[in-house]
Each structure stands twice: as C-alpha cells, then as structure tokens.
Design an enzyme around this catalytic site. Structure first.
Site, PDB file in Angstrom:
ATOM      1  N   ARG A 144      47.841  43.136  37.183  1.00  0.00           N
ATOM      2  CA  ARG A 144      48.074  44.569  37.052  1.00  0.00           C
ATOM      3  C   ARG A 144      49.301  44.970  37.870  1.00  0.00           C
ATOM      4  O   ARG A 144      49.562  44.422  38.930  1.00  0.00           O
ATOM      5  CB  ARG A 144      46.846  45.358  37.530  1.00  0.00           C
ATOM      6  CG  ARG A 144      45.704  45.340  36.523  1.00  0.00           C
ATOM      7  CD  ARG A 144      44.514  46.158  36.988  1.00  0.00           C
ATOM      8  NE  ARG A 144      43.903  45.570  38.160  1.00  0.00           N
ATOM      9  CZ  ARG A 144      44.068  45.979  39.401  1.00  0.00           C
ATOM     10  NH1 ARG A 144      44.829  47.036  39.659  1.00  0.00           N
ATOM     11  NH2 ARG A 144      43.491  45.369  40.402  1.00  0.00           N
ATOM     12  N   TYR A 186      49.272  41.839  29.823  1.00  0.00           N
ATOM     13  CA  TYR A 186      48.227  41.282  30.675  1.00  0.00           C
ATOM     14  C   TYR A 186      47.022  42.208  30.879  1.00  0.00           C
ATOM     15  O   TYR A 186      47.184  43.381  31.191  1.00  0.00           O
ATOM     16  CB  TYR A 186      48.801  40.925  32.065  1.00  0.00           C
ATOM     17  CG  TYR A 186      47.886  39.953  32.752  1.00  0.00           C
ATOM     18  CD1 TYR A 186      47.942  38.594  32.456  1.00  0.00           C
ATOM     19  CD2 TYR A 186      46.886  40.385  33.615  1.00  0.00           C
ATOM     20  CE1 TYR A 186      47.064  37.698  33.015  1.00  0.00           C
ATOM     21  CE2 TYR A 186      45.996  39.496  34.182  1.00  0.00           C
ATOM     22  CZ  TYR A 186      46.093  38.150  33.881  1.00  0.00           C
ATOM     23  OH  TYR A 186      45.218  37.265  34.426  1.00  0.00           O
ATOM     24  N   LYS A 196      40.519  49.158  32.706  1.00  0.00           N
ATOM     25  CA  LYS A 196      40.814  49.951  33.889  1.00  0.00           C
ATOM     26  C   LYS A 196      41.332  51.342  33.501  1.00  0.00           C
ATOM     27  O   LYS A 196      41.033  52.343  34.152  1.00  0.00           O
ATOM     28  CB  LYS A 196      41.830  49.221  34.782  1.00  0.00           C
ATOM     29  CG  LYS A 196      41.293  47.882  35.322  1.00  0.00           C
ATOM     30  CD  LYS A 196      39.953  48.060  35.879  1.00  0.00           C
ATOM     31  CE  LYS A 196      39.192  47.023  36.600  1.00  0.00           C
ATOM     32  NZ  LYS A 196      39.221  45.665  36.662  1.00  0.00           N
ATOM     33  N   HIS A 198      33.936  50.851  39.702  1.00  0.00           N
ATOM     34  CA  HIS A 198      34.338  49.440  39.638  1.00  0.00           C
ATOM     35  C   HIS A 198      33.183  48.596  40.182  1.00  0.00           C
ATOM     36  O   HIS A 198      33.252  48.061  41.285  1.00  0.00           O
ATOM     37  CB  HIS A 198      35.594  49.275  40.490  1.00  0.00           C
ATOM     38  CG  HIS A 198      36.339  47.990  40.280  1.00  0.00           C
ATOM     39  ND1 HIS A 198      37.253  47.513  41.196  1.00  0.00           N
ATOM     40  CD2 HIS A 198      36.342  47.093  39.263  1.00  0.00           C
ATOM     41  CE1 HIS A 198      37.770  46.375  40.750  1.00  0.00           C
ATOM     42  NE2 HIS A 198      37.236  46.100  39.593  1.00  0.00           N
ATOM     43  N   SER A 234      39.093  44.164  43.411  1.00  0.00           N
ATOM     44  CA  SER A 234      39.388  43.073  42.488  1.00  0.00           C
ATOM     45  C   SER A 234      39.392  41.731  43.226  1.00  0.00           C
ATOM     46  O   SER A 234      39.879  41.635  44.352  1.00  0.00           O
ATOM     47  CB  SER A 234      40.756  43.296  41.845  1.00  0.00           C
ATOM     48  OG  SER A 234      40.728  44.500  41.116  1.00  0.00           O
ATOM     49  N   CYS A 244      37.029  40.023  44.587  1.00  0.00           N
ATOM     50  CA  CYS A 244      36.216  39.963  45.806  1.00  0.00           C
ATOM     51  C   CYS A 244      34.759  39.623  45.519  1.00  0.00           C
ATOM     52  O   CYS A 244      33.889  39.855  46.362  1.00  0.00           O
ATOM     53  CB  CYS A 244      36.309  41.271  46.577  1.00  0.00           C
ATOM     54  SG  CYS A 244      37.933  41.517  47.305  1.00  0.00           S
ATOM     55  N   ASP A 285      31.958  44.181  36.148  1.00  0.00           N
ATOM     56  CA  ASP A 285      33.211  44.809  36.600  1.00  0.00           C
ATOM     57  C   ASP A 285      33.172  46.338  36.619  1.00  0.00           C
ATOM     58  O   ASP A 285      33.735  46.939  37.513  1.00  0.00           O
ATOM     59  CB  ASP A 285      34.370  44.346  35.702  1.00  0.00           C
ATOM     60  CG  ASP A 285      35.738  44.590  36.331  1.00  0.00           C
ATOM     61  OD1 ASP A 285      35.933  44.198  37.498  1.00  0.00           O
ATOM     62  OD2 ASP A 285      36.604  45.187  35.664  1.00  0.00           O
ATOM     63  N   ARG A 293      42.465  33.871  34.093  1.00  0.00           N
ATOM     64  CA  ARG A 293      41.219  34.564  33.702  1.00  0.00           C
ATOM     65  C   ARG A 293      40.600  33.958  32.455  1.00  0.00           C
ATOM     66  O   ARG A 293      41.292  33.344  31.633  1.00  0.00           O
ATOM     67  CB  ARG A 293      41.529  36.036  33.407  1.00  0.00           C
ATOM     68  CG  ARG A 293      42.114  36.805  34.589  1.00  0.00           C
ATOM     69  CD  ARG A 293      41.113  37.714  35.194  1.00  0.00           C
ATOM     70  NE  ARG A 293      41.578  38.292  36.460  1.00  0.00           N
ATOM     71  CZ  ARG A 293      40.835  39.113  37.188  1.00  0.00           C
ATOM     72  NH1 ARG A 293      39.626  39.463  36.795  1.00  0.00           N
ATOM     73  NH2 ARG A 293      41.285  39.571  38.339  1.00  0.00           N
TER      74      ARG A 293
HETATM   75  N1  LIG Z   1      33.622  32.597  50.231  1.00  0.00           N
HETATM   76  C1  LIG Z   1      33.150  33.220  49.148  1.00  0.00           C
HETATM   77  N2  LIG Z   1      33.968  33.398  48.093  1.00  0.00           N
HETATM   78  C2  LIG Z   1      33.472  34.051  47.024  1.00  0.00           C
HETATM   79  C3  LIG Z   1      32.135  34.530  46.984  1.00  0.00           C
HETATM   80  N3  LIG Z   1      31.943  35.149  45.788  1.00  0.00           N
HETATM   81  C4  LIG Z   1      33.129  35.051  45.134  1.00  0.00           C
HETATM   82  N4  LIG Z   1      34.050  34.386  45.859  1.00  0.00           N
HETATM   83  C5  LIG Z   1      35.426  34.044  45.450  1.00  0.00           C
HETATM   84  O1  LIG Z   1      36.146  35.245  45.220  1.00  0.00           O
HETATM   85  C6  LIG Z   1      37.058  35.103  44.127  1.00  0.00           C
HETATM   86  C7  LIG Z   1      36.867  36.207  43.145  1.00  0.00           C
HETATM   87  O2  LIG Z   1      35.528  36.288  42.730  1.00  0.00           O
HETATM   88  P1  LIG Z   1      35.097  37.120  41.447  1.00  0.00           P
HETATM   89  O3  LIG Z   1      33.605  37.087  41.380  1.00  0.00           O
HETATM   90  O4  LIG Z   1      35.827  36.628  40.270  1.00  0.00           O
HETATM   91  O5  LIG Z   1      35.674  38.567  41.824  1.00  0.00           O
HETATM   92  P2  LIG Z   1      35.636  39.966  41.013  1.00  0.00           P
HETATM   93  O6  LIG Z   1      35.321  41.008  42.014  1.00  0.00           O
HETATM   94  O7  LIG Z   1      34.756  39.842  39.845  1.00  0.00           O
HETATM   95  O8  LIG Z   1      37.158  40.097  40.554  1.00  0.00           O
HETATM   96  P3  LIG Z   1      37.866  41.055  39.425  1.00  0.00           P
HETATM   97  O9  LIG Z   1      37.517  40.474  38.102  1.00  0.00           O
HETATM   98  O10 LIG Z   1      39.302  40.930  39.765  1.00  0.00           O
HETATM   99  O11 LIG Z   1      37.416  42.467  39.588  1.00  0.00           O
HETATM  100  C8  LIG Z   1      36.788  33.719  43.551  1.00  0.00           C
HETATM  101  O12 LIG Z   1      37.783  32.835  44.018  1.00  0.00           O
HETATM  102  C9  LIG Z   1      35.450  33.343  44.102  1.00  0.00           C
HETATM  103  O13 LIG Z   1      35.313  31.952  44.210  1.00  0.00           O
HETATM  104  C10 LIG Z   1      31.294  34.302  48.117  1.00  0.00           C
HETATM  105  O14 LIG Z   1      30.114  34.684  48.170  1.00  0.00           O
HETATM  106  N5  LIG Z   1      31.851  33.651  49.179  1.00  0.00           N
HETATM  107  O1  LIG Z   2      42.004  44.623  35.419  1.00  0.00           O
HETATM  108  C1  LIG Z   2      42.329  43.427  35.508  1.00  0.00           C
HETATM  109  O2  LIG Z   2      43.417  42.962  35.142  1.00  0.00           O
HETATM  110  C2  LIG Z   2      41.356  42.456  36.074  1.00  0.00           C
HETATM  111  C3  LIG Z   2      40.303  43.069  36.876  1.00  0.00           C
HETATM  112  O3  LIG Z   2      39.153  43.098  36.511  1.00  0.00           O
HETATM  113  C4  LIG Z   2      40.696  43.688  38.153  1.00  0.00           C
HETATM  114  O4  LIG Z   2      41.845  43.539  38.562  1.00  0.00           O
HETATM  115  O5  LIG Z   2      39.828  44.336  38.767  1.00  0.00           O
HETATM  116 MN   LIG Z   3      37.753  44.064  38.226  1.00  0.00          MN
END
Ligand SMILES: Nc1nc2c(ncn2[C@@H]2O[C@H](COP(=O)(O)OP(=O)(O)OP(=O)(O)O)[C@@H](O)[C@H]2O)c(=O)[nH]1
Ligand SMILES: O=C([O-])CC(=O)C(=O)O
Ligand SMILES: [Mn+2]
Length: 649
Positions: A99, A242, A251, A271, A293, A295, A318, A410
């Site tokens: 983004r 993207y 979003k 979110h 994002s 996290c 999400d 992704r």
């Molecule tokens: N150390 C640790 N890393 C984590 C944990 N949960 C997720 N991660 C890492 O955090 C990163 C992002 O995790 P996602 O679950 O994809 O995050 P998200 O919040 O869905 O991300 P967006 O799709 O961008 O909104 C990855 O590299 C995971 O491996 C956790 O409990 N501990």
């Molecule tokens: O919006 C995107 O490109 C991917 C996403 O879920 C975020 O960044 O929270």
């Molecule tokens: Mn997201």
C-alpha cells in the site's frame, strides 16, 4: 414595447461541436435496473476510452477464461496442477509491492473532517486532477465492471459496491475477496445505494494519436493515487495493481469509506479478525481483534490451540463490521469473502490451517517459484530449495543475498476453503461479540495480555496502540509508529472524531458492551529473541480472555489494566527462559511514564477533536503509574539512590 423583449442585432457564431467520441462497445447496458450505475459506467468508459466494456458475472467460466488469458499474456504463471490445482503466481513490478500511504487521500469537503492523520485534498481539485490522469488511460484495454456485495448477499449489515478496473488481476482477485458478479448486480435496484470504485493501472496500450506500445506482465504507473470521496461514497485509484491499492473493496471501501458510513449510521468498520472460541465447557465466545498490518491477524484467526479441548473457528482475518443488534449487544460480520494473507512466515509449523486453505484455487503474488512448479517463501520450510526463481523472476539459490519472496508477498484465497471455517461465517446477522482485543508489535513495555478497566479505558488503550513498522506499508521496517486501533491508515475521517464515535457506541451498548483487552506477542528479551512462543500457544491467552468474559479468575491489578497471574496461562510447561513469563506480565513504570508523555503529545495533535474522556484516562494512568513507581522504589533496598530522590520529592 417593454425593454426586456428588445431584440438584439448580434449574430452568434455557433460553437464548434467536437466530434462525438465513439462509445466503447458494451458500455451501455439497458438491463441494469439502477440507471445511475448504467450511466456512470458509460461516463467512465467515455473518459478512459477502453476498447471494450465487459460486465463480470462471477462465474467459474469467467475465472477459467480470465486466468487462462493472463497465463498467455505472462501476467500469471500457472502452478503445477497436480501440486497446486487451479493456482497461479503473479510477480508484480518491483516498485508496486505494498500500500502507498503517502499517495492515499481522503477528499472530504472540509479539511478538518479528514483530520491530521489523513492526506487531504479538495474534492473538486482532486477530481479535476484525476480526470486528467484517467482521460484515455484505458486505451487498448478492456474495462471490466465488477459488482459485488460486502457481507452475505442481501444481509442486514451488508453493503454493495461496483468496481471498474482495467486490471484482469484485480478482477480475479475481487472474485475471491468479495461476493462478486450477477447476484450482487441483481440486488442493485433503481434506488439501492452502492459504493463506486474506479481503478486503472495507468498504462494505456495506445496513445490518442493511435501509436501503440506493448503490454508488460505487471502494468502500473510511477504516478499513484488512492483517493476517497466520502461525501459521494466513491473511490478513485490510479497507477497501482497491488492489493490494498487496487482491490477497492478492501481497505478503500470496507474501512475508509465504510468508517464514514458507520460514523453517520451508528456502527463500526474495523481492521479486525473475527473468531469463535470454544472451551472445555462447550460454551462459545466471539472475539474480534485489531492489530496493525502484518502483526498477526491471519495467524490468530486460523490458530490451532495447543491447549487441549479448546477450539478456534475462523470467521474473518482482516476486516469486521460491528453493529449494535436488536438485543443491545454488538454484532459483527466479516464483510469479505477471501483472505489476502502474508505468505512469508506461513508454514505447517506456524499456521497449518492457512497451509491447508491455500492447497488449491489460490493466487500467489511475489512469492518464489520452485523448479517443479510450486511456490516457496522464507519460513515455508526450514531448509530452502537448492534452486528457485525469486519474486523478481531471477534465479535464486540459498547463497543469494536477497530474499526469494518479497516480505509482503501474499496469497489470495476464498474464505470457504478454510478448514476451520465457522458456521457463523454464514450468519448474515453477524455474531454477538464477547471480547475486543487490541495489539501491536512491541519489543518492550506492553505485556502479553491485559484487560481494560472499562469500555472507556479500553477505547483509551485502542487509541494508544503503537507498533513497529512492517513490510505491509512502504517505509522503514522496525520504526515505532502510533497506530490507534490498527486503523491509522484506514480511518476515513478525523481520528479524534473516530475515538469519540467509539465512546458513543459504548454509551449505546452500556453493560452489554464486550470487554476490551490488549495483547502483545512480540515482546523481546535482552538477547533480542521473542519471549513468548506465539502462534498456537496464543490459545493460552485466548483461554484467559474467554474466562475473563465469563467473569471468572482472579487477576493482578496493574496501572495499565488487569493481567493474569503467571500460573493462569499454564505456561510453565512451555519451558520458557528463566523469568520470561514474569517479564512478559510486568509493567515497568518508567518507560510507561515516557509513553504517557508521548501520548500527551500525540493526543495534542488532534486539538479539540481529542475527547476529554481520553485526556481523563491519560491523567488517571499517569497517576496510577506514578503511585506504583513510588511504591516500588520505597520498598527497594534502602541504599538505592532513587529512594532518596523520592523522599526528597
Ligand atoms: N513471533 C510471532 N510472530 C507472529 C505471531 N503471529 C503472527 N506472526 C508473524 O507476523 C507476520 C504477519 O502475520 P499475519 O497473521 O499475516 O498478520 P496480519 O495482521 O494478518 O497482516 P495483514 O494481512 O497485513 O493485515 C508473519 O510473519 C507471522 O509469522 C506470533 O504469535 N508470534
Ligand atoms: O491492504 C493490503 O494491501 C494488505 C492488508 O491486509 C494490510 O495491509 O492490512
Ligand atoms: Mn490487513
């Protein structure tokens, strides 16, 4: 003769009438019930000059036809059908991987309605600039019209949208991420409201003078705009293909535009992931959690508990829309129909549910390609394959110095392929929430879990969330930034007004409001490694949250909220490093007081929009920390120099 009828002797030369542009084929549809929609599509086609206009129906046949065409064009690589059926790899332009927050605009008619955290532009000026950019921008291409529903078709919390795009990649992605096609179009009656999205990659194949240029695998434009017009419920996006820039349902609509609708209509667009949590008693709890994002939302949404007899079922990963229901409780739906998840770090060890979800019918973007026609990314297996084609299309071996997959690579996959999908995903009225969780990526300070003292305190907690930057947004990874509610880049109006809106919703809910918690999976020890194993072990934290929503369990009261007694997490069995669990649950007053000072500065940025209730919470927190720090110092060994300081004070 009255003077007003005096005839003048001027002769006017007729204005030259420009030749009428040829209407692109398919632009006008007589059978579309909503004439505004039909007219809008025709007008955008006249502006952007595509060769043809195609209305997407969301069928299997359409998926097959469009993916096959993109394979021929080089936009997609078909993965080996025996290893990864009906799945594809897309490699983006290296400059179009996330983004673009600094190119994202909220064009409310009044600047103060965008607030200090959004880029604002005057809507008329912005439209004029966009009209210039979009004029002829689809020459030589097809304009696709994608009608879609956010939320179950016809559901009471659902909303309708239509995206125009010249990107076939966006079309097939939308067919996964939303309920797209004829069913949604049929719901858009003569007077039905719908959100209009116009998207172009900004790479015409023909100029006005007829000269042509060749297409590329991932067309885009160095000039990018992701613009929102909340007063007219429309979105215009230019130059990027993207995810969050190009799939306008996500979003742009489901958060930025929906948050303004929600402000006006008394609900919340967030979110947040959404799960159903069931413990040994068989009683179910619904939990929504907001993290910035990258996290951990997708991982938590698909968690496989390590705690015996606990079950997590997935509803969303999400975005959640939350609305007070007829019984006075807060109900939530996942408005999306797909996951757009971070690939790197996803493995059988960390997220086996995601691995099962993406076994087929998945679009991968910016991952690496294996020699046998499958995908790979950092963390997928502990040993990297001996040879890969990396996300840029270059040969890669384990001795390469750059990652094989982009850190923000992704997968795009239908929610219904998730093996832990909850039946509640189909509940169009949504699920009643028991707990709301806020989190971020914090190496220090923030405990593993804490519970807010009240809704108002919980809103304060949400407003003070900070997180280390990740690859999901352009910028420097690791830098700490304020990200209230995980919504910094996604609130479509003044953040201060958004906080007040959360407080107002709390008033509406009264004692039926969900409890609010804060979590942090990312606290690190002195050696820089994570103190908490995370992933499946997070079920220990979820179980504590579930028990707290039932009012069970004694807790430890700290200045920042209630935390578990260390034994409550059953974490002794995990063999954590000495003192790790205690550190994970400890509140160090001094860095917290520093944080309060930063919060004061942060709240100040919103001027009069910052609710008084949040200022009150900040001074009460500061007071609790100060008292606690004094107590701690006074009980320290007498020769501690700081005792003298406190006594002197
Ligand atoms: N150390 C640790 N890393 C984590 C944990 N949960 C997720 N991660 C890492 O955090 C990163 C992002 O995790 P996602 O679950 O994809 O995050 P998200 O919040 O869905 O991300 P967006 O799709 O961008 O909104 C990855 O590299 C995971 O491996 C956790 O409990 N501990
Ligand atoms: O919006 C995107 O490109 C991917 C996403 O879920 C975020 O960044 O929270
Ligand atoms: Mn997201």
């Amino acid at each position: 003769m009255p003077s007003s009828t005096t005839t003048h002797n001027h002769t006017f030369a007729p204005l030259p009438v420009p030749p009428l542009p040829e209407v692109p084929s398919g632009a006008w549809r007589h059978d579309v019930a909503n004439r505004d929609l039909a007219g809008w599509v025709a007008r955008i086609a006249l502006l952007t000059r595509p060769d043809e206009v195609v209305w997407c129906d969301g069928s299997e046949e359409e998926w097959a036809r469009m993916t096959a065409r993109m394979v021929d064009d080089g936009t997609l690589v078909r993965l080996d059908p025996t290893l990864r059926p009906s799945s594809f790899l897309a490699r983006s332009d290296p400059d179009d991987v996330a983004r673009v927050e600094d190119r994202t605009f909220v064009c409310s008619s009044r600047e103060e309605d965008a607030g200090p955290t959004n880029n604002w532009r005057d809507p008329l000026e912005m439209h004029a600039e966009l009209d210039g950019l979009f004029a002829g921008c689809m020459r030589g291409r097809t304009l696709y019209v994608v009608p879609y529903s956010m939320g179950p078709i016809g559901g009471p919390i659902s909303q309708l949208g239509v995206q125009i795009t010249d990107s076939p990649y966006a079309v097939v992605s939308l067919s996964i991420m939303t309920r797209a096609g004829d069913e949604a179009l049929a719901l858009i009656g003569p007077d039905t409201p719908w959100v209009a999205g116009v998207h172009s990659v900004g790479f015409p194949l023909r100029n006005a003078d007829g000269t042509r240029r060749d297409d590329v695998a991932w067309p885009c434009n160095p000039v990018k705009f992701v613009t929102h017009f909340p007063d007219e419920n429309s979105i215009w996006s230019f130059g990027s293909g993207y995810g969050g820039n190009a799939l306008l349902s996500k979003k742009c609509f489901a958060l930025r535009i929906a948050s303004t609708m929600a402000r006006d209509q008394g609900w919340l667009a967030e979110h947040m992931l959404l799960i159903k949590l069931t413990g040994p008693s068989g009683e179910a709890r619904h939990v929504a959690a907001a993290f910035p994002s990258a996290c951990g939302k997708t991982n938590l949404a698909m968690l496989e508990p390590t705690l015996p007899r606990w079950r997590v079922e997935t509803i969303g990963d999400d975005i959640a829309w939350l609305r007070p229901g007829p019984d006075g409780r807060l109900y939530a739906i996942n408005p999306e129909a797909g996951f757009f998840g971070v690939a790197p770090g996803t493995s059988e060890a960390t997220n086996p549910v995601a691995m099962a979800t993406i076994r087929e019918h998945t679009i991968f973007t910016n991952v690496a390609l294996t020699d046998d026609g499958d995908v790979w990314w950092e963390g997928k297996t502990s040993v990297a394959p001996a040879h890969l084609v990396d996300w840029r299309g270059n040969d890669w071996t384990p001795s390469s110095t750059t990652p094989a997959a982009h850190p923000n690579a992704r997968f795009t996959v239908p929610v219904e392929q998730c093996p832990t999908l909850s039946d509640d995903w189909f509940a169009s009225d949504g699920v009643p929430l028991d707990a709301i969780v806020f989190g971020g990526r914090r190496a220090t300070n923030v405990p593993l879990v804490s519970e807010a003292f009240s809704w108002q305190h919980g809103v304060f907690v949400g407003s003070t969330i900070s997180s280390e930057k990740t690859a999901a947004q352009e910028g420097t990874v690791g830098e700490l930034r304020r990200d209230p509610f995980g919504m910094l880049p996604f609130v479509g109006y003044n953040m201060g007004d958004y906080w007040q809106h959360w407080l107002d919703i709390g008033e509406t809910l009264g004692d039926k409001a969900p409890k609010i918690f804060q979590v942090n999976w990312f606290r690190k020890g002195a050696d820089g490694s994570f103190l908490w194993p995370g992933f499946g072990e997070n079920s220990r934290v979820l179980a504590w949250i579930a028990r707290r929503t039932a009012g069970n369990e004694t807790t430890v009261r700290t200045p920042i909220g209630f935390v578990p007694e260390p034994a409550a997490l059953g974490a002794r069995a995990l063999g954590l490093a000495d003192g790790a669990l205690e550190e994970l649950l400890t509140v160090h007053e001094e860095p917290w007081l520093d944080e309060c000072a930063q919060t004061e500065e942060f709240f100040g940025r919103f001027g009069a929009a910052t609710p008084q209730a949040l200022w009150d919470e900040l001074s009460e927190l500061t007071e609790r920390l100060t008292v606690s720090a004094r107590r701690r110092v006074v009980t320290a060994p007498p020769r501690d120099a700081r005792v003298e300081e406190v006594d002197a004070a």
